[in-house]
Design a protein around this motif. Structure first.
Motif, PDB file in Angstrom:
ATOM      1  N   UNK A  51       0.775  -1.245  -0.130  1.00 17.66           N
ATOM      2  CA  UNK A  51       0.026   0.038   0.035  1.00 17.66           C
ATOM      3  C   UNK A  51       0.848   1.137   0.075  1.00 17.66           C
ATOM      4  N   UNK A  52       1.906   1.248   1.010  1.00 17.87           N
ATOM      5  CA  UNK A  52       2.858   2.589   0.993  1.00 17.87           C
ATOM      6  C   UNK A  52       3.530   2.649  -0.313  1.00 17.87           C
ATOM      7  N   UNK A  97       7.325  -0.056 -13.100  1.00 14.21           N
ATOM      8  CA  UNK A  97       7.205  -0.404 -11.647  1.00 14.21           C
ATOM      9  C   UNK A  97       8.247  -1.469 -10.943  1.00 14.21           C
ATOM     10  N   UNK A  98       8.904  -1.371 -10.129  1.00 12.35           N
ATOM     11  CA  UNK A  98       9.608  -2.333  -9.361  1.00 12.35           C
ATOM     12  C   UNK A  98       8.607  -2.788  -8.359  1.00 12.35           C
ATOM     13  N   UNK A  99       8.152  -4.111  -8.664  1.00 17.41           N
ATOM     14  CA  UNK A  99       7.121  -4.630  -7.802  1.00 17.41           C
ATOM     15  C   UNK A  99       7.498  -5.764  -7.130  1.00 17.41           C
ATOM     16  N   UNK A 130      -1.441  -7.787  -7.426  1.00 22.37           N
ATOM     17  CA  UNK A 130      -0.483  -6.631  -7.544  1.00 22.37           C
ATOM     18  C   UNK A 130      -0.373  -5.818  -8.994  1.00 22.37           C
ATOM     19  N   UNK A 131      -0.413  -7.105  -9.806  1.00 24.74           N
ATOM     20  CA  UNK A 131      -0.478  -6.626 -11.255  1.00 24.74           C
ATOM     21  C   UNK A 131      -1.389  -5.684 -11.589  1.00 24.74           C
ATOM     22  N   UNK A 132      -2.768  -5.941 -10.869  1.00 28.65           N
ATOM     23  CA  UNK A 132      -4.056  -5.257 -11.404  1.00 28.65           C
ATOM     24  C   UNK A 132      -3.938  -3.667 -10.700  1.00 28.65           C
TER      25      UNK A 132
END
Length: 290
Positions: free
Chosen positions: A71-72, A90-92, A106-108
């Motif tokens: 979230x942060x 994005x670095x996910x 997370x991808x969504x």
């Protein structure tokens, strides 16, 4: 600021030119705006740089764990994507969850946050995920992209060369598995010499991302593009260099009482004008979207 679909399509096209994409990493709105203004076609986020900006350590392959929760992290990512009109990757990290369903979620969220692409790693808490599960995670990520109907470049990162001292062949095997699972781009950090990079380009069946700025590597942008690398990122290198400058400035002040470091600063008026232009553009984009 730009339409998400057009930005996503532009990002995908940048991977298909055959000329190579140089994509530095930002950690906040200020760094993102400066990199965009410099003229890069796309930028990325750095989870390490974002963690450092919050006074936290980045997770390491030894210690594991995410220093910044999803979230942060996405709060910061949305600030960056809304500030610039160029594609942002994005670095996910590991997808903020081991199960494929968590990665898909997370991808969504990444697509909703305005990202044009994102990386998913195959190590969690300092250990590699088994290849079958790692592939299922990439498959779930690809399904989430397709379900969105939006252009999004999915990058699969394998840390086989960083975790447990696994072989070069294992890194290649995993990268090719992830390509079959639906990854658009592959990423295997840990290679620091040009011959090994060229071998990766030959043996990995898909566009390859290579990170610059780690350790004492002598790799260069022209050398990597000549070797056939499709995309170059910098990870947390610029963020670490910025923090290094702060420490050097502090030491100069304490040890010598001088301000030679100030000679390299961007003038106040220039920064005000730069950020003012981007702020105005964001306001106009918000009004147009209403």
């Amino acid at each position: 600021m730009a339409d998400d679909d057009s930005v996503g399509a532009a990002f995908r096209a940048l991977h298909e030119t055959g000329q190579g994409l140089l994509m530095p990493n930002a950690w906040d709105v200020g760094s993102a705006v400066i990199l965009a203004e410099a003229g890069f076609d796309a930028i990325a986020t750095t989870s390490a740089g974002i963690a450092f900006s919050l006074g936290r350590g980045d997770h390491t392959v030894a210690a594991g764990g995410a220093a910044v929760g999803r979230s942060e992290m996405f709060d910061r990512i949305e600030q960056i994507t809304s500030a610039v009109g160029i594609p942002v990757n994005g670095d996910l990290e590991y997808g903020y969850g081991v199960p494929p369903e968590a990665v898909a979620e997370t991808i969504a969220l990444a697509i909703d946050a305005g990202l044009a692409g994102g990386n998913i790693e195959d190590h969690v808490d300092g250990a590699l995920v088994e290849p079958e599960l790692a592939s299922a995670r990439i498959e779930a990520a690809r399904e989430a992209v397709e379900a969105s109907g939006r252009p999004f470049v999915l990058t699969a990162r394998t840390d086989a060369l960083l975790v447990g001292g696994l072989s070069f062949a294992e890194a290649v095997r995993r990268a090719n598995l992830y390509r079959l699972a639906g990854a658009d781009c592959l990423y295997a950090p840990g290679v620091t010499d040009l011959d090994s990079v060229a071998r990766l380009v030959r043996e990995v069946d898909g566009p390859l991302n290579v990170v610059l700025g780690l350790g004492t590597s002598t790799l260069t942008v022209p050398g990597l593009f000549a070797a056939g690398v499709a995309r170059i990122s910098l990870g947390g290198s610029i963020a670490r260099a910025a923090l290094g400058f702060i420490r050097a400035s502090a030491r100069e002040l304490l040890d010598r009482g001088t301000l030679e470091f100030a000679a390299g600063q961007i003038p106040q008026r220039e920064l005000n004008e730069l950020f003012g232009r981007y702020e105005l553009a964001r306001e106009r984009a918000d009004q147009a979207a209403r």
